[in-house]
Design an enzyme around this catalytic site. Sequence first.
Site, mmCIF file in Angstrom:
data_model
loop_
_atom_site.group_PDB
_atom_site.id
_atom_site.type_symbol
_atom_site.label_atom_id
_atom_site.label_comp_id
_atom_site.label_asym_id
_atom_site.label_seq_id
_atom_site.Cartn_x
_atom_site.Cartn_y
_atom_site.Cartn_z
ATOM 1 N N ASP A 139 22.325 -20.920 23.049
ATOM 2 C CA ASP A 139 21.185 -21.820 23.137
ATOM 3 C C ASP A 139 20.626 -21.716 24.560
ATOM 4 O O ASP A 139 21.327 -21.267 25.468
ATOM 5 C CB ASP A 139 21.636 -23.246 22.831
ATOM 6 N N ASP A 199 24.588 -26.914 22.662
ATOM 7 C CA ASP A 199 24.874 -28.274 23.124
ATOM 8 C C ASP A 199 24.174 -29.356 22.328
ATOM 9 O O ASP A 199 24.440 -30.531 22.526
ATOM 10 C CB ASP A 199 24.490 -28.413 24.600
ATOM 11 N N ASP A 224 22.222 -27.296 17.172
ATOM 12 C CA ASP A 224 23.181 -26.191 17.274
ATOM 13 C C ASP A 224 24.419 -26.408 16.410
ATOM 14 O O ASP A 224 25.192 -25.476 16.188
ATOM 15 C CB ASP A 224 23.649 -26.010 18.731
#
Length: 757
Positions: A461, A650, A654
Amino acid sequence: MDKEKDINNQNKDYHDSHDHREHENHDHHNKENHTCHNHGEYDHNHNKHKGHCEYINHTHDDHEHHNHDEQKGHCEHCDHHKENHEGHTHDHQGHGHHSHNGHEHHNHDDYSRHAGHHHHGNFKKLFLTSLPIGLVIMWISPLMGINIPFPFQYTFQYSDIVALVLSFVLIIYGGKPFFSGAVDELKHKSPGMMSLVSLGVGVSFIYSVHAVIMRYATGVHYMDFFFEFASLVLIMLLGHWIEMVALGQAGDAKESLAKLLPKQANLVLDINEIKEVPISDLKVGDIIQVLAGENVAADGVVIKGESRINEALLTGESKPVAKGVNDTVIGGSTNENGLLQVRVTKTGSESFLSQVQLLMEEAQNQPSRAEDKAKKVASYLFYIALIAAVISFVIWWVVADLDSAIRFAVTTLVIACPHALGLAIPLVISRSTSIGAKKGLLVKNREAYNLTTKATTMILDKTGTITTGEFKVLRMDVLDNTYIEEEIISLFYGIESGSSHPIAQSIIKYSKDKNVSAVHFDSVEILAGKGLKATLKKDIYEVLSQKAYNKEIDIKDSYGSTVSILTKNGNAIGVVLLGDEIKDTSYHLIEALKKKKITPIMATGDNESAAKAVADKLGLLYYANQSPEDKYNLVKSLKDKGEVVIMVGDGINDAPSLMVADVGVAIGAGTQVAIDSADVILTNSEPGDIEAFIDLSFKTNRKMNQNLVWGAGYNFIAIPLAAGILATVGFIISPAIGAVMMSLSTIIVAFNAMTLR
């Protein structure tokens, strides 16, 4: 999944200070507008990720129209990359039918997944309760028939009867999880550690009962195995407890997801009447009121009011998003200021959080590709011990008598008891997790060690993972040589000082860090759709976006940043660049991954320009505008092609990807849902720690292999000897020698585990 796409189609690009209504007809899910980008040395088949690529035609130039917040006295001049925050709602009832059994990252059988050992009982309680019973049995029972002097051993008349009774209690209580696990293994036609332990425990107990009965019935001494029975039960319970403590109890991602929504919503019945109702009673079309500081109860569209919504818990994005009439809001996000009235557009299973939950449930059902070497070795030993015992029984019955046949067969099965094997993996895991914890690495799933050593791809990410996740001043440039940097900073500070806008706060913090004081202007006013205007004596200063300034300015390395230009009497004198800064350790991580032949890929919900700016600097493949479903499908498609995938993230967006990946790594500063969904947590929130975990995984895996060799090696040698394979040449392994070999093997395994550094 079509529902998820419908949700995403409603999204807008929230560049936090722009008029987004010019984008209402922009279809962010038109697959024809997608493309994949590769910034680095890797060739990549982009076609295999069709549908997950970033938007090629989506640029910052489309977002330069400012929309000022009159309440705050600050222009909304931010084109920062926080769009694509999917609208969603959630119904608590959607969780009602799910069992919260902890972290079931993959659909493993409970007997082989140590994070799920509670399925067979709490091993701490089982061990501590069984310990005094087992120690008494071992104290009053001879070791393999060897009489050891008091106080190490204490036998008395009828001590064998006492041992029998206590052993019966121990096998019912302490042995239950192993027999339950063995049943599971045999149902799946995959005997392993539980089957091997159950075989040793069961045979040693039954034969010992037989020995006691025959001893009193015939007066002939029969050797029992109560000592071996009790020691095996205690060691196996201890091994499972050690590993359970090392890995910890995983959180429940679905439970954390449910906590994001308030239990009640303020339903607007008419102008003067508001009723508090359970969110499960909300229907599409209902109007709810959201006060400042409250969490939004459901997905919807703002019909009245203006505010800023903090969506960090849902997306990992740190900067609050400006919301006004006709803007969508996300159920579970937090209303920071102002009063909003929202028309509900999604409820129940159609909501974003419910869709995320469905993806997480689907991820749970994906089979793990981890190779449980301990189980495989135990499986081999199970068959070897069983076959050796049967052959030994038949041969000794033919060449000797039934008593000899039974004695050799039972000795073979008892010798096969995997004392050392039961501690081989738990001791290494315990040592490894201890080392990792000191480095800020919390490992919840031991399979992560094995799979990490085989990883071929890592998906990361962006915001909060590769970058800091904080909207901040990247730099200020002087455009007029008659000024110095401190003067430009002071002017920016003075104009922005009256606002609580994220950009203003970033500039204020930057100025304070530089120990620069603000210029005091005679007046500051809003320029609708452009920026801010300030006057000082006869001079006019303005802070404008690039589009509002509408003149060519050469600004180096500005791509992907939010740019505001400071002018004096119409001439540009300074510029500030704001954005999300790349973490220093991210650069080193990407290089380290490439050296290890692990392909790094960035998947982000941010826009094309923001994603490309970061990807260009790091030199890696990227995908922009990724919804949770997009990320999930990206991971799944790579796995389907044989890649071993590590996912690092995070945010709640996700979470499904973290669960479906072979190894999920959560940034410790991220959301609780992401943390609960992951196998590994980086408590320091630094990407550089990922490299440390990879190195630790290789060392841990190597120690596991060594311990399995030591633990199983004893059995592979002792089993055929105990069966009497060398009896024709006069060599028969005695119970005493078998006991020594068993103890030595256990000591070696324990010592080797402690050498892990």
